[in-house]
Write a protein that holds these residues in place. Sequence first.
Motif, PDB file in Angstrom:
ATOM      1  N   CYS A 130      17.537  -2.346 -14.883  1.00 33.49           N
ATOM      2  CA  CYS A 130      17.356  -0.983 -15.370  1.00 33.49           C
ATOM      3  C   CYS A 130      15.859  -0.776 -15.621  1.00 33.49           C
ATOM      4  N   CYS A 175      15.493   0.026 -19.674  1.00 35.42           N
ATOM      5  CA  CYS A 175      15.658  -0.943 -20.770  1.00 35.42           C
ATOM      6  C   CYS A 175      15.663  -2.396 -20.289  1.00 35.42           C
ATOM      7  N   ASN A 180      17.854  -4.000 -18.641  1.00 34.89           N
ATOM      8  CA  ASN A 180      19.154  -4.669 -18.626  1.00 34.89           C
ATOM      9  C   ASN A 180      19.441  -5.041 -17.163  1.00 34.89           C
ATOM     10  N   CYS A 228      23.227   2.381 -16.075  1.00 38.13           N
ATOM     11  CA  CYS A 228      23.025   1.173 -16.874  1.00 38.13           C
ATOM     12  C   CYS A 228      24.091   1.083 -17.968  1.00 38.13           C
ATOM     13  N   CYS A 277      21.945   1.423 -21.612  1.00 38.81           N
ATOM     14  CA  CYS A 277      21.320   2.662 -22.086  1.00 38.81           C
ATOM     15  C   CYS A 277      21.905   3.908 -21.414  1.00 38.81           C
TER      16      CYS A 277
HETATM   17 ZN   LIG Z   1      19.170   0.669 -19.290  1.00 37.02          ZN
END
Ligand SMILES: [Zn+2]
Length: 311
Positions: free
Chosen positions: A25, A28, A30, A39, A42
Amino acid sequence: MDKKKPVQLRPYHKTRYNYQKLRVCKHCHNFTILWEDSCAYCKRHALVPVMEQAEKMAKRSMQSDRLLFYIIGLSAVLVGQTFWQIVISFACMAVLLVLLLMVQRRMLHSETLHALNKLLRTHKEKIVHGLDLNQSTASAAMQEDAQLGYEIVREIASLVKNDSIRLQQIVLLQGFSLRKDMELELEPLLLDEFNPDLAAYIGEIAKLKRELINSKAISYLLTHEAEILHMKQGSQIMIDAAGAAVRKKNYIDRFPDFISRYADGLPKARFLRLYQIVRRNPGLSWNGLRDRVSAIYNEQYRSDPDFQKWD
Ligand SMILES: [Zn+2]
């Protein structure tokens, strides 16, 4: 026993490197190995393949190298005192810039791999966390839709190699009615411990995809032979695996006692295959397997026309 479910598994795309399936992502950081749109952390639509992200990082670092080059080049031009000094500095700068661009273009791939390595190293914990999140998704999906659950676990298994993931795959596969045309695998699923689902799965593979029964699979069966023979279908599993093993002389050379123990249960076509290999190698006794094959032949196939041409 539960009835096995017919399934049409979506094709599995293999990539050159396992991590190529990871997406990150942009917002963030991830990581995920699944195919979701946004994601899971987020909720933004900001997932990009790690390779793409690494290329971007490599290009950015090349851009700063170029910026540094412009600053140095322009200062050289500015300190020129005569017209010719300025022209020469400018010309040199132009030539060097072309060279720099050429070198950068050639280096892009290796720089991308370098950036990828850095990306994966610096975000190790986030990757583990992301894959944990993927596993929770798989567990939730399994309750609702075993096929989707399996497809998710199959993706996770390309990066996470442990027995709990293998077990999940085996248990899910045992719930499906397997077919020859499915993309099935065996060696990556082998465990150390005895597991009746795995033993039953090997038995099915021995019938559907003989070529997957290799020495590691045979060794697994032999290590846990006593436990397998306690299973309802245990001796059939061993016979089917022996039938798959006789396709190669190499396995007969390595596991003659195993083949010998189950030879009299082999269906005719598999026994014929074993018989042919034995006939072709008159000098080998395989620790008594040759005698065992002769005895079975004499008892069951002496007058069988399919065997005559080998006599
Ligand atoms: Zn994210």
